[in-house]
Design an enzyme around this catalytic site. Sequence first.
Site, PDB file in Angstrom:
ATOM      1  CG  HIS A 290      -1.104 -18.566   6.750  1.00 25.97           C
ATOM      2  ND1 HIS A 290      -0.663 -18.628   5.616  1.00 25.97           N
ATOM      3  CD2 HIS A 290      -1.799 -17.428   7.228  1.00 25.97           C
ATOM      4  CE1 HIS A 290      -0.640 -17.598   5.162  1.00 25.97           C
ATOM      5  NE2 HIS A 290      -1.546 -16.928   5.849  1.00 25.97           N
TER       6      HIS A 290
ATOM      7  CB  CYS B 102      -3.115   5.684  10.569  1.00 29.82           C
ATOM      8  SG  CYS B 102      -1.897   5.859   9.405  1.00 29.82           S
TER       9      CYS B 102
ATOM     10  CG  ASP C 146       6.738   3.590   5.937  1.00 26.13           C
ATOM     11  OD1 ASP C 146       7.694   2.346   6.553  1.00 26.13           O
ATOM     12  OD2 ASP C 146       5.817   3.279   5.432  1.00 26.13           O
TER      13      ASP C 146
ATOM     14  CD  GLU D 274       3.273   5.772   4.841  1.00 30.20           C
ATOM     15  OE1 GLU D 274       3.038   4.769   5.175  1.00 30.20           O
ATOM     16  OE2 GLU D 274       3.031   6.141   3.768  1.00 30.20           O
TER      17      GLU D 274
END
Length: 545
Positions: free
Chosen positions: A188, A502, A455, A431
Amino acid sequence: MKRFKGKGVYGAIAVGAVSVYKRQNTDVRRTHIEDTAAEIARVEEAKAMAVEQLSEIYEKALKEVGETHAQIFEIHMMMLEDDDYNESIRSIIETQSVNAEYAVAVTSDNFSDMFASMDDAYMQARAADVKDISDRLIACLSGDSGETSDSGGSMIVCADDLAPSETVSLDKERVLAFVTAFGSSNSHTAILARNMNIPAVIGAGEGFLDEIKDGMKLIVDGHTGELILDPDDDTEKAYLDKQQADARKKALLQELKGKPNVTKDGRQIKIFANIGGVDGIGAVLANDAGGIGLFRSEFLYLESEDFPTEEQQFAAYKKVLESMAGKKVIIRTLDIGADKQIDYFGLEKEDNPALGLRAIRICLTRPEIFRTQLRALYRASVFGELGIMFPMITSVSEVQRCLDACEEVKKELTAEGIPFSKNVELGIMIETPAAAVISDLLAPLVDFFSVGTNDLTQYTLACDRQNARLESFVDTHHEAVLRLIELSAKNAHANGAWIGICGELAADTSLTETFLRMGIDELSVSAPFVLPLREAVRNTNLSGK
Ligand code: PEP
Ligand code: MG
């Protein structure tokens, strides 16, 4: 002058003085206690104090990094109330007649070791959270304020590691950058750095810590992860020049806001942005993206302790659609599995997770999960221009089953008198090589394709995208990948569908002309890449070659 290298987590340059992060000493001694009940009462008091501090940190985080990332401090508050954690502290005090600080320290070690030994990288990163809350509890027990000291003035904060609460507590006005010797890009802390817009490098190594002292001059290059301690004049000047060039570039790019994405010879393309959650919208709007080309909806699941309900999902999708005020928003259905594991899904361990039960395969085998998400999506569709896309498609029958699931949900909503938009576009991600090769069969079924080059590259080149050792084998411009994209574009257009990209490759400006020539209609990139990409498009001339 000494050079070190870590991982840049926020791309910007800082030149300034080192401030070694000083933490309260949380070394704990074991002492014998007679009145264990009083000791347990001390823990309760300290816990109340720790929760109060955390709620202040939560408020600060809410302002600085947004709700999604501030949630970690709500989770910290919940962790402090966790039954197992508290039971462990209580039982150590009672059975060993020891002081509360010691019981918390032992519990902290046990719990963080447990997280650290888990296979899943996300869960491993939680070890730091347990340590963070335990150190705070110990500081409260010992009457420390939990505040750290520093020397004042602007500085580059350097630490072994920074806990999320320490990161958010840094004074953004004075911290030029921060560097940690350890820490993972999954932590984080790294995520917060990205959202706080502070140049940051993590994982600089132990040797870095040995060399630094307060006040030493340091250059931090958050683009490359490079660190230069005690730079010579020439090097410092080179980096200051680079810093200025960055600033100039940023200012120039601002001038592109509001301008069309059009080549010199008049060809237009859409430039959209990718987001992982509702709080990404600010950056999308600030960078003048034309829409959202990929909302990775799985982050709603990753941030949740249990399956997000239809209402929770509806609220998130509605907010994104409303905020985009009529601009296109493409939400990808759940893409879990492989590198994104979630405990509560109860997925079995697989030898080849990238080739396993992931993404649409989970949705098609667990229809109740899929149905909940589709209901939330269709209900939200009346608040904007929604597109829904399905990840990891390999066959016509999968697409057909996705479309059938949408029809079922629409029928249900109609029967319940719940409104939904009739203009929701449906698309699939390209993908897998299979999807690209049969794109002529898939295109007639959908409104659009969106190429997931991350991918598609992984599956075409047979290179696990998680495996850093394969970097030299991954040619992101490989002709095979480019041909599959071109074939998909041709088949999309021949069948009246549009096509976007994308994956990360969309932001690679050395390929912008290639994509334009293929007829790609839309590129969707991380928000900071929208304006550089617009610049690349506007500098392209497709005529005359
Ligand atoms: C991709 O594979 O290119 C993609 C956009 O999806 P993700 O990176 O979320 O797998
Ligand atoms: Mg993908």
